[in-house]
Scaffold this motif. Structure first.
Motif, PDB file in Angstrom:
ATOM      1  N   ALA A 143       0.822  -1.209   0.000  1.00  0.00           N
ATOM      2  CA  ALA A 143       0.000   0.000   0.000  1.00  0.00           C
ATOM      3  C   ALA A 143       0.858   1.262   0.000  1.00  0.00           C
ATOM      4  O   ALA A 143       0.599   2.212  -0.746  1.00  0.00           O
ATOM      5  CB  ALA A 143      -0.931  -0.005   1.215  1.00  0.00           C
ATOM      6  N   GLY A 144       1.888   1.298   0.849  1.00  0.00           N
ATOM      7  CA  GLY A 144       2.721   2.488   0.950  1.00  0.00           C
ATOM      8  C   GLY A 144       3.465   2.792  -0.336  1.00  0.00           C
ATOM      9  O   GLY A 144       3.512   3.938  -0.793  1.00  0.00           O
ATOM     10  N   SER A 145       4.036   1.749  -0.945  1.00  0.00           N
ATOM     11  CA  SER A 145       4.782   1.963  -2.184  1.00  0.00           C
ATOM     12  C   SER A 145       3.864   2.374  -3.324  1.00  0.00           C
ATOM     13  O   SER A 145       4.296   3.042  -4.272  1.00  0.00           O
ATOM     14  CB  SER A 145       5.556   0.688  -2.564  1.00  0.00           C
ATOM     15  N   THR A 146       2.586   2.000  -3.245  1.00  0.00           N
ATOM     16  CA  THR A 146       1.639   2.360  -4.302  1.00  0.00           C
ATOM     17  C   THR A 146       1.109   3.777  -4.120  1.00  0.00           C
ATOM     18  O   THR A 146       1.144   4.580  -5.056  1.00  0.00           O
ATOM     19  CB  THR A 146       0.466   1.361  -4.338  1.00  0.00           C
ATOM     20  N   ILE A 147       0.623   4.115  -2.925  1.00  0.00           N
ATOM     21  CA  ILE A 147       0.080   5.468  -2.735  1.00  0.00           C
ATOM     22  C   ILE A 147       1.184   6.518  -2.740  1.00  0.00           C
ATOM     23  O   ILE A 147       0.893   7.723  -2.747  1.00  0.00           O
ATOM     24  CB  ILE A 147      -0.767   5.589  -1.451  1.00  0.00           C
TER      25      ILE A 147
END
Length: 395
Positions: free
Chosen positions: A337-341
């Protein structure tokens, strides 16, 4: 620095240059470099690129989108349609594919409905970045997490951990856009637009390919619920979906020429370069244990690091450390999630953003770094809070 004199370097060229450099200087042996290239990821990307190119070339996806947005009666419905329509679709197709077809679509919507082009470009960027979080096939970094972790039921796992907060984050994106572009949401009358007719034969194959992806995904979800493991691997899903086009379309070679070969080169080069970096141990020395086990720290670290080395290389380097630290599923989901957002913070945070900006500039529309950051910063902070809170509860 991507500009060298008169020459503008593309991201895949930079990554390929790095891979060639470590090979020529002996930082990694040719045999190790070859082993570093993950065939599962390469096959999956190839298959999905064939499906995506077929959907685009046939005109089917464009026709579908135009019919969908013809029902929008005001700017709120247009923006919500982009956020949730493109967002949910990005969970099934690679977000880069939707960036390619979505850019001309939203620019046409903006012109026909007299809405700010920058508003709809931002809505598209936030939609396909945020929506892709909740699926193992939504973006390349999620695919790396799903495959390299040996996850038994990635579709179920991603849905359980990330579907609800992702839908909430899409709603937050709407609220943030409404604050920054409040004048654009004044009621107005929309005129009906002509819908481009797709190529019938190629559109049929595109529908079959899309159906294969959906059916096999459902089969895997049911198998995961009943047996705890997938029946069909992710690469086989993509190749199975590509086969109808490759076997039965007279335009197969046109489709093959049109797929994103540059991204495939980027991934092959990235695997080589990141394997070389990993062997040096330099990256590992920069990481503390707290970054690997704390969900909020993992989310924040992923967002920040991805701005500098991009999210896919970051996940390729960071995931082995997360797994070696004995972190659980919640931590892996935080990494995804962090790397995507991270792509919602700045233009450089995701390749799909770059695709949107470059395609928009070809049509004379410029969205600057600061215009993106002004809206992306508060959005990313709010989304970070949502994902951190949710993952800490369910994890």
């Amino acid at each position: 620095m991507r500009q060298v004199g008169r020459f503008s370097l593309k991201i895949w060229q930079i990554m390929l240059g790095g891979a060639i450099a470590v090979l020529l200087t002996g930082q990694i042996a040719p045999a190790d470099a070859l082993r570093a290239i993950d065939p599962d990821v390469m096959l999956f990307l190839f298959g999905m690129f064939v499906v995506g190119e077929t959907l685009v070339s046939s005109g089917y996806l464009s026709s579908l989108a135009n019919r969908f947005f013809s029902r929008a009666k005001n700017p709120d419905q247009v923006v919500l349609g982009i956020l949730f329509g493109m967002g949910i679709l990005s969970a099934l197709l690679m977000n880069d594919t939707l960036a390619v077809i979505g850019t001309p679509l939203v620019l046409a919507l903006a012109a026909g409905r007299r809405i700010s082009k920058k508003l709809l470009l931002l809505a598209l960027a936030f939609a396909i970045t945020t929506g892709s979080v909740m699926s193992p096939i939504g973006n390349p970094q999620n695919l790396l997490v799903a495959i390299n972790s040996g996850m038994a039921s990635p579709f179920v796992t991603f849905a359980l951990y990330l579907a609800i907060p992702t839908l909430a984050c899409l709603a937050i994106a709407y609220a943030v856009l409404r604050v920054f572009y409040r004048d654009e949401f004044q009621p107005r009358t929309f005129e009906a637009e002509a819908v481009q007719q797709p190529d019938p034969r190629l559109a049929l194959l595109a529908k079959i390919s899309l159906a294969v992806v959906l059916v096999l995904a459902v089969v895997n979800i049911l198998a995961s619920l009943l047996t705890g493991s997938m029946l069909v691997t992710l690469p086989l899903i993509a190749i199975g979906a590509a086969l109808p086009v490759l076997l039965f379309s007279e335009k197969r070679f046109v489709i093959l020429r049109g797929i994103d070969w540059c991204t495939l080169v980027f991934f092959a080069a990235m695997f080589v370069l990141m394997a070389s970096v990993w062997q040096t141990g330099v990256f590992q020395s920069l990481v503390s244990n707290g970054m690997l086990t704390s969900v909020p720290a993992l989310l924040a670290t992923s967002i920040v690091f991805s701005q500098f080395i991009s999210n896919v290389p970051f996940v390729a380097l960071f995931q082995p450390l997360v797994m070696a630290a004995g972190s659980g599923t919640a931590q892996l989901m935080a990494l995804a999630a962090g790397s995507t957002i991270a792509g919602n913070l700045t233009i450089l945070g995701a390749a799909s953003n770059v695709i949107i900006i470059q395609n928009a500039e070809k049509q004379g529309v410029t969205l600057t770094f600061m215009e993106f950051l002004k809206v992306g910063l508060p959005l990313t902070v709010l989304q970070l809070i949502v994902y951190a809170g949710w993952l800490m509860v369910v994890g």
